[in-house]
Scaffold this motif. Structure first.
Motif, PDB file in Angstrom:
ATOM      1  N   ALA A  46       1.009  -1.156  -0.002  1.00  0.00           N
ATOM      2  CA  ALA A  46      -0.152  -0.113   0.054  1.00  0.00           C
ATOM      3  C   ALA A  46       0.614   1.232  -0.091  1.00  0.00           C
ATOM      4  CB  ALA A  46      -0.721  -0.013   1.343  1.00  0.00           C
ATOM      5  N   LEU A  47       1.925   1.111   0.674  1.00  0.00           N
ATOM      6  CA  LEU A  47       2.925   2.389   0.797  1.00  0.00           C
ATOM      7  C   LEU A  47       3.436   2.713  -0.706  1.00  0.00           C
ATOM      8  CD1 LEU A  47       4.154   4.765   2.326  1.00  0.00           C
ATOM      9  CD2 LEU A  47       5.779   3.084   3.205  1.00  0.00           C
ATOM     10  N   ALA A  48       3.825   1.455  -1.122  1.00  0.00           N
ATOM     11  CA  ALA A  48       4.672   1.632  -2.533  1.00  0.00           C
ATOM     12  C   ALA A  48       3.438   2.273  -3.776  1.00  0.00           C
ATOM     13  CB  ALA A  48       5.027   0.271  -3.282  1.00  0.00           C
ATOM     14  N   GLU A  49       2.241   1.685  -3.380  1.00  0.00           N
ATOM     15  CA  GLU A  49       1.343   2.390  -4.267  1.00  0.00           C
ATOM     16  C   GLU A  49       1.074   3.872  -4.119  1.00  0.00           C
ATOM     17  OE1 GLU A  49      -1.058   2.727  -7.294  1.00  0.00           O
ATOM     18  OE2 GLU A  49       0.021   1.114  -6.828  1.00  0.00           O
ATOM     19  N   ARG A  50       1.043   4.245  -3.019  1.00  0.00           N
ATOM     20  CA  ARG A  50       0.700   5.753  -2.368  1.00  0.00           C
ATOM     21  C   ARG A  50       2.005   6.595  -2.867  1.00  0.00           C
ATOM     22  NH1 ARG A  50      -1.104   9.438   1.097  1.00  0.00           N
ATOM     23  NH2 ARG A  50       0.455  10.735   2.242  1.00  0.00           N
ATOM     24  N   LEU A  51       3.030   6.031  -2.916  1.00  0.00           N
ATOM     25  CA  LEU A  51       4.474   6.788  -3.409  1.00  0.00           C
ATOM     26  C   LEU A  51       4.357   6.990  -4.858  1.00  0.00           C
ATOM     27  CD1 LEU A  51       7.375   5.206  -1.098  1.00  0.00           C
ATOM     28  CD2 LEU A  51       6.291   7.648  -0.924  1.00  0.00           C
ATOM     29  N   ARG A  52       3.889   5.895  -5.573  1.00  0.00           N
ATOM     30  CA  ARG A  52       3.484   5.880  -7.270  1.00  0.00           C
ATOM     31  C   ARG A  52       2.574   7.038  -7.517  1.00  0.00           C
ATOM     32  NH1 ARG A  52       4.572   0.175  -7.078  1.00  0.00           N
ATOM     33  NH2 ARG A  52       2.371  -0.233  -6.917  1.00  0.00           N
ATOM     34  N   SER A  53       1.522   6.985  -6.802  1.00  0.00           N
ATOM     35  CA  SER A  53       0.529   8.018  -6.881  1.00  0.00           C
ATOM     36  C   SER A  53       1.039   9.417  -6.826  1.00  0.00           C
ATOM     37  CB  SER A  53      -0.735   7.691  -6.240  1.00  0.00           C
ATOM     38  OG  SER A  53      -0.865   7.726  -4.628  1.00  0.00           O
ATOM     39  N   LEU A  54       1.836   9.425  -5.916  1.00  0.00           N
ATOM     40  CA  LEU A  54       2.078  10.814  -5.537  1.00  0.00           C
ATOM     41  C   LEU A  54       3.411  11.409  -5.958  1.00  0.00           C
ATOM     42  CD1 LEU A  54       1.488  10.709  -1.546  1.00  0.00           C
ATOM     43  CD2 LEU A  54      -0.136  11.871  -3.373  1.00  0.00           C
ATOM     44  N   ALA A  55       4.109  10.357  -6.822  1.00  0.00           N
ATOM     45  CA  ALA A  55       5.380  10.627  -7.195  1.00  0.00           C
ATOM     46  C   ALA A  55       6.420  11.116  -6.109  1.00  0.00           C
ATOM     47  CB  ALA A  55       5.454  11.493  -8.220  1.00  0.00           C
TER      48      ALA A  55
END
Length: 456
Positions: free
Chosen positions: A57-66
């Motif tokens: 979930a954290l990896a996905e959040r970082l990708r969405s926020l760059a």
């Protein structure tokens, strides 16, 4: 054992009763990941305690926020989402010990931090992590969660400093007896968010001992007296040492160590290791990490004959020396003819880490009647199948000196024991040549004077 007092005030600490606090803190992985902000330094518990429930979930959040974060840990699993190649631009990772990290380093976002294991908390705190994400066992009747198998990878000092602490409560993580200074407990009231998980933690089955390991272990067992407090790690050699201690009929051994493995369990079951003569934590086997399989976890779970302590406690040389007759056993990758020990690099390439080797070398020799042992096989075969000596005239260029020659005492190979303490460089070289592989002794002798002339 007296329970500690919670130190940190978590998000729900104002509610009465830890059960109410727990329910108020329960959340999803996606919601927990939102507690991490781009730009954060984040301490993450390693290996079997890796918080998989939040990782993706954290990896996905970082990708969405760059967004980009800095991770602080050690022994990162190779299947983590945060350290996947496609996320290399989003995560910078630092560790003070490499395992799978050595394979990830080629991504360009994985870096080694030269630091003793006892300083894990100090170097993490120096990076000022705003958040920590750890995995714990379910709470006991008093609301205390055990940081469990690899919990020492994020020491308590880091959790007390962090602004946000997310806890993955994993029903598969065992709880171990702990308390007092350096305890491994974390209270529900100290958490800011709780994510529940049931992923089985990774097991590390014992490595079988080979014939060379047994020959080395036999020499080591001769150096360990009854009543000694021993420290050893993992792998075939540690298991072979355990077997030899049983065969030799050793009695009343104690244990303080970094890593408690399956061989400790076997020694305790056979009555060889009972901790009856220890000065600190008498009657208890003390260690920071439990690295083994389910048999070990079931044996050690809530067993008062164990006491899990944080890494700064177990590995402080001053505390190590409080026990008498400490015998430390550490591995090496190679050693030169003056006694310089490399236990962590292949030339300039980081392979593992400094770990606690020097801490145990010093602590054991400061101990009354203590001994420090460096063990290594005399030779190895390279990728081409060519036999190479691990005792060398000089360490290869770029190699790390893990333990300086001034601190080395006993060196053991399958060919014998060399006592280097207070010996001249010439005496040291001769002693090491005597325990080198026979195929290399003549060559090492020919190089002796040239090697010493270069290093003096």
């Amino acid at each position: 054992m007296t329970l500690p007092t919670p130190v940190r005030k978590g998000r729900a600490s104002g509610l009465s009763g830890w059960r109410r606090q727990y329910e108020a803190l329960r959340t999803t992985a996606v919601q927990a990941a939102e507690w991490i902000r781009p730009g954060d330094a984040v301490a993450v518990s390693g290996s079997a305690n890796w918080p998989y429930a939040v990782d993706g979930a954290l990896a996905e959040r970082l990708r969405s926020l760059a967004g980009r974060i800095e991770l602080l840990s050690l022994y990162a699993p190779l299947d983590t989402a945060l350290l996947a190649p496609e996320n290399a631009d989003l995560v910078s990772y630092q560790a003070n010990f490499f395992s799978g990290e050595r394979l990830l380093a080629k991504q360009g976002n994985v870096w080694y931090v030269p630091a003793h294991l006892s300083a894990t908390g100090d170097w993490m705190c120096a990076r000022q992590p705003r958040a920590a994400v750890i995995a714990c066992s379910p709470p006991d009747e008093n609301g205390w969660m055990c940081r469990s198998l690899w919990g020492a990878s994020v020491p308590r000092a880091v959790l007390e400093q962090a602004e946000t602490v997310v806890v993955v409560v994993n029903s598969g993580l065992p709880s171990f007896s702990s308390g007092g200074e350096g305890h491994m407990l974390f209270h529900v009231s100290e958490a800011d968010a709780i994510v529940e998980d049931s992923r089985p933690p990774a097991e590390h089955p014992p490595v079988p001992a080979g014939e060379t390991d047994r020959r080395i272990a036999a020499y080591i067992a001769e150096l360990i007296p009854d009543g000694a407090c021993v420290q050893f790690g993992l792998g075939g050699l540690a298991n072979a040492v355990g077997e030899c201690l049983v065969d030799a009929g050793k009695r009343d051994l104690g244990l303080q160590t970094e890593v408690i493995g399956n061989c400790v369990m076997e020694l305790m079951k056979k009555g060889v290791l009972n901790n009856s003569r220890k000065q600190t934590c008498p009657g208890q086997s003390v260690g920071a990490y439990f690295i083994g399989d389910k048999r070990l976890w079931d044996f050690a779970r809530d067993n008062p004959a164990f006491c899990q302590k944080d890494i700064h406690w177990t590995n402080d040389p001053r505390r190590i020396a409080q026990n008498d007759r400490v015998v430390s056993i550490n591995n090496a990758m190679e050693i030169d003819l003056t006694g310089q020990v490399n236990a962590e690099s292949v030339g300039p390439r980081q392979y593992s880490g400094t770990g606690g080797q020097l801490e145990w070398v010093l602590g054991s020799q400061w101990s009354k009647d203590g001994k420090s042992i460096i063990a290594l096989r005399s030779s190895y075969r390279d990728k081409a199948g060519v036999l190479r000596s691990k005792i060398v005239p000089q360490l290869p260029p770029g190699s790390t000196v893990t333990t300086p020659r001034t601190c080395v005492q006993y060196v053991v190979t399958e060919y014998g024991v060399a006592d280097l303490k207070y010996k001249s460089v010439l005496e040291r070289a001769r002693a090491l040549i005597a325990i080198a592989h026979p195929d290399f002794r003549a060559e090492l002798s020919r190089n002796l004077l040239a090697s010493l002339g270069t290093l003096l």
